[in-house]
Design a protein around this motif. Structure first.
Motif, short mmCIF file in Angstrom:
data_model
loop_
_atom_site.label_atom_id
_atom_site.label_comp_id
_atom_site.label_asym_id
_atom_site.label_seq_id
_atom_site.Cartn_x
_atom_site.Cartn_y
_atom_site.Cartn_z
N ALA A 1 -9.18 -36.97 -23.89
CA ALA A 1 -9.88 -35.73 -23.57
C ALA A 1 -8.98 -34.98 -22.61
O ALA A 1 -8.63 -35.49 -21.55
CB ALA A 1 -11.22 -36.03 -22.92
N THR A 2 -8.55 -33.79 -23.01
CA THR A 2 -7.64 -33.02 -22.16
C THR A 2 -7.90 -31.54 -22.30
O THR A 2 -8.35 -31.08 -23.35
CB THR A 2 -6.16 -33.32 -22.50
N SER A 3 -7.64 -30.79 -21.22
CA SER A 3 -7.75 -29.34 -21.31
C SER A 3 -6.37 -28.73 -21.51
O SER A 3 -6.22 -27.53 -21.50
CB SER A 3 -8.36 -28.82 -20.01
N THR B 1 4.38 -43.15 -18.93
CA THR B 1 4.44 -42.59 -17.58
C THR B 1 5.26 -41.31 -17.52
O THR B 1 5.40 -40.70 -16.47
CB THR B 1 5.07 -43.59 -16.58
N LYS B 2 5.81 -40.91 -18.65
CA LYS B 2 6.59 -39.67 -18.79
C LYS B 2 7.82 -39.64 -17.87
O LYS B 2 8.33 -38.58 -17.55
CB LYS B 2 5.72 -38.43 -18.49
N SER B 3 8.27 -40.83 -17.42
CA SER B 3 9.43 -40.80 -16.53
C SER B 3 10.73 -40.97 -17.31
O SER B 3 11.81 -40.93 -16.75
CB SER B 3 9.31 -41.89 -15.47
N GLY C 1 -10.64 -26.75 -10.01
CA GLY C 1 -11.82 -27.58 -10.22
C GLY C 1 -12.13 -27.84 -11.68
O GLY C 1 -11.47 -27.33 -12.58
N ILE C 2 -13.16 -28.67 -11.91
CA ILE C 2 -13.54 -29.05 -13.28
C ILE C 2 -14.92 -28.47 -13.57
O ILE C 2 -15.82 -28.51 -12.71
CB ILE C 2 -13.58 -30.59 -13.43
N HIS C 3 -15.06 -27.94 -14.76
CA HIS C 3 -16.34 -27.39 -15.19
C HIS C 3 -17.41 -28.50 -15.08
O HIS C 3 -17.16 -29.62 -15.53
CB HIS C 3 -16.21 -26.90 -16.63
N ASN D 1 -2.44 -34.21 -11.85
CA ASN D 1 -3.64 -33.48 -12.27
C ASN D 1 -3.95 -32.35 -11.30
O ASN D 1 -4.31 -31.25 -11.70
CB ASN D 1 -4.83 -34.43 -12.36
N SER D 2 -3.82 -32.63 -9.99
CA SER D 2 -4.09 -31.60 -8.99
C SER D 2 -3.12 -30.44 -9.14
O SER D 2 -3.50 -29.28 -9.05
CB SER D 2 -3.97 -32.18 -7.58
N LEU D 3 -1.84 -30.78 -9.38
CA LEU D 3 -0.84 -29.72 -9.53
C LEU D 3 -1.13 -28.89 -10.78
O LEU D 3 -1.01 -27.67 -10.76
CB LEU D 3 0.57 -30.32 -9.61
N GLY E 1 0.46 -33.12 -17.18
CA GLY E 1 -0.25 -34.04 -18.07
C GLY E 1 -0.45 -33.41 -19.43
O GLY E 1 -0.33 -32.19 -19.60
N PHE E 2 -0.72 -34.22 -20.42
CA PHE E 2 -1.05 -33.69 -21.75
C PHE E 2 -1.64 -34.77 -22.65
O PHE E 2 -2.19 -34.50 -23.69
CB PHE E 2 0.18 -33.09 -22.44
N ARG E 3 -1.57 -36.04 -22.20
CA ARG E 3 -2.01 -37.11 -23.09
C ARG E 3 -3.51 -37.34 -23.03
O ARG E 3 -4.08 -37.97 -23.91
CB ARG E 3 -1.29 -38.41 -22.73
N ALA F 1 -4.88 -40.45 -18.60
CA ALA F 1 -4.65 -41.04 -17.29
C ALA F 1 -5.96 -41.44 -16.62
O ALA F 1 -6.13 -42.59 -16.19
CB ALA F 1 -3.87 -40.08 -16.42
N LEU F 2 -6.91 -40.50 -16.53
CA LEU F 2 -8.15 -40.82 -15.83
C LEU F 2 -8.93 -41.92 -16.54
O LEU F 2 -9.51 -42.78 -15.90
CB LEU F 2 -9.01 -39.57 -15.66
N ALA F 3 -8.92 -41.89 -17.88
CA ALA F 3 -9.62 -42.95 -18.63
C ALA F 3 -9.01 -44.30 -18.28
O ALA F 3 -9.72 -45.29 -18.06
CB ALA F 3 -9.54 -42.68 -20.12
N1 ATP Z 1 -7.66 -32.62 -9.96
C1 ATP Z 1 -8.12 -32.02 -11.09
N2 ATP Z 1 -8.46 -30.71 -11.08
C2 ATP Z 1 -8.92 -30.10 -12.21
N3 ATP Z 1 -9.05 -30.74 -13.41
C3 ATP Z 1 -8.72 -32.04 -13.48
C4 ATP Z 1 -8.23 -32.74 -12.33
N4 ATP Z 1 -8.00 -34.03 -12.70
C5 ATP Z 1 -8.31 -34.10 -14.03
N5 ATP Z 1 -8.74 -32.91 -14.49
C6 ATP Z 1 -9.19 -32.62 -15.88
O1 ATP Z 1 -9.39 -33.86 -16.52
C7 ATP Z 1 -8.64 -33.91 -17.74
C8 ATP Z 1 -8.23 -35.34 -17.98
O2 ATP Z 1 -7.25 -35.76 -17.03
P1 ATP Z 1 -6.20 -36.84 -17.45
O3 ATP Z 1 -5.23 -37.02 -16.36
O4 ATP Z 1 -6.94 -38.02 -17.95
O5 ATP Z 1 -5.50 -36.21 -18.71
P2 ATP Z 1 -4.38 -35.09 -18.78
O6 ATP Z 1 -3.94 -34.69 -17.45
O7 ATP Z 1 -4.92 -34.00 -19.64
O8 ATP Z 1 -3.25 -35.87 -19.56
P3 ATP Z 1 -2.37 -37.14 -19.04
O9 ATP Z 1 -3.03 -38.37 -19.53
O10 ATP Z 1 -1.06 -36.90 -19.69
O11 ATP Z 1 -2.36 -37.06 -17.56
C9 ATP Z 1 -7.51 -32.96 -17.56
O12 ATP Z 1 -7.06 -32.44 -18.80
C10 ATP Z 1 -8.16 -31.86 -16.69
O13 ATP Z 1 -8.82 -30.92 -17.48
#
Ligand code: ATP
Ligand code: MG
Length: 587
Positions: free
Chosen positions: A82-84, A312-314, A68-70, A39-41, A99-101, A104-106
């Motif tokens: 929820a993804t950007s 895990t996309k590996s 950063g995040i809005h 996510n950071s990358l 990421g794209f799914r 992960a954070l959920a």
């Molecule tokens: N370190 C971060 N910096 C900026 N935005 C972040 C960061 N971590 C998460 N986000 C935001 O939170 C969203 C959700 O993250 P999450 O990892 O759950 O999903 P994802 O990266 O979109 O997909 P995946 O599940 O494949 O990782 C991301 O789409 C991104 O917009």
């Protein structure tokens, strides 16, 4: 059996379905760490600080300087789906982010206590939320620099069963470190710092070139003192895929596949096709005595590889996996051919009138060798003498003593000759398609479906000189075989009916024709190795100086000269520096 539950269907609540999904994405701390760093990358971070405590179970923290995040999206970031990063289905077939799914954070949030703090690049202040097993606890404004910090504490606190499956703290810690090594290899332009239980473990400063990062990682991961200049670069381009990377010299090889790092479009993967292609290439050269150590990067259009195979996309799936197999295999084989540990590449053979300048003292050759060699040099063809170290004499009729710019060499004449003859035979025989017709074909019974599949691939095998025919619905007959599959006395090295049965059995596998061809080749190469062994000069037989010169010159022109075909080293080297150190001329 009577069920404890009613047979009615109910929809699982969010918290429970997130926990189930978490089982797939975050099976252990290192998997959660991978998600956080990716996510950071994706947020364009250039500096990352990662800290873990108690194997990552107590704490996983990632601090980044990304965009950063809005502030209004902070809560949403923790929601499932929820993804950007993607918006519509077509984006799914051309992924350019880690990421794209959107899960992960959920998933991590469902099985931990999570604190997310972030300041978006367009805002003067940041925001922080705390979340415990998906329950939002707190949200407040904070002052901080642009970027994001995620703290995941008490991973799996509410799923004790999962916690029980974790390995020791040490192995979870090492899994986290390995995950970071892989991510770091994919992003050399990003600085990575890693802290374990309050102590700095490593720091890879950002570098411009991939090879610099490869050296940083191998130094750290395997405790090697390897310099960038020692890495052997390789690359190959094909219209729809290209591969490049760096191989370590054979002296650093370890008997483990841990030093094989594979990337597809920068994503670290555990892929059988790639792994097998590397090992197949290595087997021909190293005979299973060691695993190659390398970082290999495959680039292919995002459309031709599916990364959405596993949460895990590996794991990945290629559209054209047999071409990829061939590309990787030939590239690695060529790279291995460049590893000549004991033979420096660009040394010219000293002419008798200009003795080679040894660093600070000279090594006198016995005069009778000099004289004899002088006369015989004239009859040797110039290319044979153009390169190679200077021959000084023989020890125990077995070891050739030589010197070059860098030091003293001992060459095992039998092992060296074996490799030289083996490579000659290998090039000649494998290039030519020979086959010996059998007087009476061997008929082998196989299941009909395997026979169908095998029939479609017979061309590949006949390229190797193995001619098979479909002679009935469930019958395959062997009509001709490569002579290399026969011993000197004409008896077969393998059972052909067993070979055909094995071929038939592997047909369902995606890369069957390649695996099969490799198997056939391996039997032939084993044959070659024993042939070249018998034909090679024995240890104990004395070589004339000219023969020795000639062998050394040939070695210099031979691929894989550092090892004999059975994997024994051909050459021992003592650098002048080491010699001087031993005599305490320098410290
Ligand atoms: N370190 C971060 N910096 C900026 N935005 C972040 C960061 N971590 C998460 N986000 C935001 O939170 C969203 C959700 O993250 P999450 O990892 O759950 O999903 P994802 O990266 O979109 O997909 P995946 O599940 O494949 O990782 C991301 O789409 C991104 O917009
Ligand atoms: Mg993500």
């Amino acid at each position: 059996m009577q069920s404890l539950f009613s047979s009615r269907i109910t929809k699982l609540d969010d918290a429970l379905s997130n926990q189930i999904a978490a089982g797939e994405v975050v099976e252990r701390p290192s998997a959660a760490l991978k998600e956080l760093v990716e996510n950071s990358l994706d947020a364009g971070a250039t500096t990352l600080r990662v800290s873990i405590r108690e194997g990552g179970v107590k704490l996983l923290e990632v601090v980044d300087d990304g965009h950063g995040i809005h502030p209004e999206d902070l809560r949403l970031a923790l929601d499932r789906h929820a993804t950007s990063k993607i918006r519509e289905t077509k984006d799914l077939f051309a992924i350019h982010t880690w990421g794209f799914r959107g899960e992960a954070l959920a998933s991590i949030g469902a099985v931990s206590r999570l604190k997310l703090s972030s300041r978006h690049k367009d805002f003067p202040v940041g925001r922080e939320i705390v979340c415990e097993a998906t329950q939002l606890k707190d949200a407040k404004e904070i002052t901080r620099t642009v970027g994001t910090t995620i703290e995941v504490s008490e991973l799996f606190f509410n799923t004790p069963a999962r916690r029980k499956f974790l390995k020791s703290q040490a192995s979870e810690t090492s899994a986290c470190a390995q995950t970071l090594h892989r991510l770091a290899l994919a992003s050399p332009e990003v600085s990575f710092e890693f802290w374990i239980d309050g102590k700095k473990s490593f720091h890879f400063p950002a570098v411009k070139k991939t090879e610099e990062r490869v050296a940083q990682v191998f130094r750290e991961a395997f405790n090697l003192e390897i310099g960038v200049e020692e890495l052997i670069p390789f690359s190959k381009n094909k219209p729809d895929a290209s591969v490049h990377g760096f191989l370590l010299p054979t002296k650093y090889f370890i008997p483990s596949s841990r030093g094989i790092f594979l990337f597809v479009n920068k994503r670290s993967v555990k892929d059988k096709v790639l792994q097998q292609a590397v090992m197949t290439a290595a087997k021909e050269v190293l005979f299973g005595s060691a695993y190659p150590q390398l970082a290999l990067y495959l680039e292919t259009s995002p459309e031709s590889v599916d990364v959405n195979v596993h949460p895990t996309k590996s794991e990945v799936r290629f559209r054209n996996s047999s071409q990829i197999f061939g590309l990787i295999r030939s590239t690695v084989e060529e790279a291995l051919a460049k590893t000549r540990p004991a033979m420096p590449e660009d040394i010219s053979f000293p002419s008798p009138s200009t003795p080679m300048a040894a660093p600070s003292f000279s090594f006198e050759a016995p005069t009778h060798f000099h004289q004899k060699a002088d006369i015989e040099q004239e009859v040797l063809s110039p290319p044979a003498l153009a390169r190679g170290p200077q021959f000084l004499g023989t020890l125990k009729n077995t070891y050739l003593v030589c010197q070059d710019d860098e030091g003293l060499l001992l060459v095992d004449q039998h092992a060296a000759h074996e490799r030289v003859s083996y490579e000659k035979l290998r090039k000649q025989r494998l290039a030519r398609t020979e086959s010996a017709q059998l007087l009476i074909p061997i008929i082998v019974e196989v299941p009909e479906r395997s026979a169908d599949l095998l029939e479609a691939e017979l061309g590949k095998l006949s390229d190797l000189g193995l001619e098979l025919d479909r002679s009935g619905p469930t019958q395959i007959s062997v009509r001709a075989i490569p002579p290399l599959l026969l011993r000197g006395d004409g008896t077969p090295r393998i059972s052909f009916s067993k070979l055909v049965k094995e071929l038939a059995a592997t047909m369902e596998h995606e890369n069957a024709p390649d695996i099969v061809a490799d198997e056939v080749k391996k039997v032939m190469l084993d044959g070659l190795a024993s042939e070249s062994c018998h034909g090679s000069v024995r240890a104990g037989k004395s070589l004339s100086p000219m023969e020795a010169h000639h062998l050394l010159a040939q070695m210099d022109q031979t691929d894989f000269a550092g090892h004999c075909p059975h994997g024994r080293p051909t050459t021992l080297r003592l650098d002048w520096r080491d010699i001087e150190k031993m005599f305490k001329r320098i410290v």
